[in-house]
Design a protein around this motif. Structure first.
Motif, PDB file in Angstrom:
ATOM      1  N   ASP A  31      13.935  -6.965  40.082  1.00 28.97           N
ATOM      2  CA  ASP A  31      13.530  -7.296  38.721  1.00 28.97           C
ATOM      3  C   ASP A  31      14.036  -8.702  38.412  1.00 28.97           C
ATOM      4  O   ASP A  31      15.236  -8.949  38.423  1.00 28.97           O
ATOM      5  N   ASN A  58      21.097 -11.431  32.652  1.00 26.96           N
ATOM      6  CA  ASN A  58      19.640 -11.402  32.496  1.00 26.96           C
ATOM      7  C   ASN A  58      19.063 -12.772  32.851  1.00 26.96           C
ATOM      8  O   ASN A  58      19.786 -13.679  33.257  1.00 26.96           O
ATOM      9  N   ALA A  67      26.108  -1.357  32.069  1.00 29.62           N
ATOM     10  CA  ALA A  67      25.343  -0.937  33.244  1.00 29.62           C
ATOM     11  C   ALA A  67      26.230  -0.143  34.208  1.00 29.62           C
ATOM     12  O   ALA A  67      27.444  -0.013  34.017  1.00 29.62           O
ATOM     13  N   THR A 115      22.126  -0.306  37.664  1.00 29.06           N
ATOM     14  CA  THR A 115      21.237   0.417  36.761  1.00 29.06           C
ATOM     15  C   THR A 115      21.627   0.109  35.325  1.00 29.06           C
ATOM     16  O   THR A 115      22.779   0.325  34.921  1.00 29.06           O
ATOM     17  N   LEU A 116      20.679  -0.437  34.564  1.00 27.56           N
ATOM     18  CA  LEU A 116      20.935  -0.833  33.184  1.00 27.56           C
ATOM     19  C   LEU A 116      20.847   0.358  32.251  1.00 27.56           C
ATOM     20  O   LEU A 116      20.260   1.384  32.604  1.00 27.56           O
ATOM     21  N   PRO A 117      21.416   0.225  31.044  1.00 30.57           N
ATOM     22  CA  PRO A 117      21.351   1.349  30.093  1.00 30.57           C
ATOM     23  C   PRO A 117      19.916   1.783  29.794  1.00 30.57           C
ATOM     24  O   PRO A 117      19.677   2.958  29.522  1.00 30.57           O
ATOM     25  N   ASP A 118      18.952   0.860  29.886  1.00 30.85           N
ATOM     26  CA  ASP A 118      17.561   1.241  29.599  1.00 30.85           C
ATOM     27  C   ASP A 118      16.837   1.801  30.825  1.00 30.85           C
ATOM     28  O   ASP A 118      15.642   2.072  30.776  1.00 30.85           O
ATOM     29  N   GLY A 119      17.574   1.986  31.924  1.00 30.63           N
ATOM     30  CA  GLY A 119      16.990   2.636  33.096  1.00 30.63           C
ATOM     31  C   GLY A 119      16.464   1.671  34.155  1.00 30.63           C
ATOM     32  O   GLY A 119      16.188   2.087  35.273  1.00 30.63           O
ATOM     33  N   ARG A 120      16.283   0.392  33.784  1.00 29.26           N
ATOM     34  CA  ARG A 120      15.824  -0.549  34.805  1.00 29.26           C
ATOM     35  C   ARG A 120      16.923  -0.731  35.844  1.00 29.26           C
ATOM     36  O   ARG A 120      18.107  -0.613  35.535  1.00 29.26           O
ATOM     37  N   SER A 121      16.507  -1.038  37.090  1.00 26.46           N
ATOM     38  CA  SER A 121      17.526  -1.208  38.120  1.00 26.46           C
ATOM     39  C   SER A 121      17.096  -2.253  39.126  1.00 26.46           C
ATOM     40  O   SER A 121      15.926  -2.610  39.227  1.00 26.46           O
TER      41      SER A 121
END
Ligand SMILES: [Cu+2]
Length: 133
Positions: A31, A58, A67, A115-121
């Protein structure tokens, strides 16, 4: 002619097997908005306990907090139990300290997943040489 055919079949089988293995462990596309970096210490790696420091930012180079960083260490030879470590939360500047034990000298492959809190990894892989003493 039969020999050639046999050889061709063998190669085909090998190719199919290889592609099966690859598809079993797909490398996720990184990402671009998650910058995961390992900040290795300035000294050689040695057998024993270590603290691996990772930076998570980011695309605007702002630290990402909250995360989960998971580290898996595999050696390049068979018969070793993988070594795992993790860190959660992170510091204000987006650093994560993962306690990790190098259990043997030699060549290691570190697979690091954030893995981020919003689920992206995202996932990165590093090759490391560890000294026995
Ligand atoms: Cu080993």
């Amino acid at each position: 002619m039969t020999h050639l055919l046999r050889a061709a079949l063998l190669i085909l089988c090998a190719l199919i097997l290889a592609s099966c293995r690859q598809s079993a462990q797909p490398m996720p596309t990184p990402d671009p908005d998650i910058q995961l970096e390992w900040l290795p210490a300035d000294k050689p790696f040695r057998v024993g306990l270590d603290a691996l420091i990772f930076s998570l930012k980011n695309a605007r180079s702002e630290p990402i907090r909250g995360a989960l960083i998971e580290v898996r260490g595999d050696m390049n030879h068979a018969g070793m139990v993988p070594v795992n470590g993790m860190a959660e939360g992170g510091t204000d500047d987006g650093r994560y300290v993962v306690p990790f034990e190098w259990t043997m000298g030699g060549d290691w492959i570190l697979t690091v997943r954030a893995t981020l809190p919003d689920g992206r990894s995202t996932q990165r892989r590093y090759e490391v040489q560890v000294r026995a003493q």
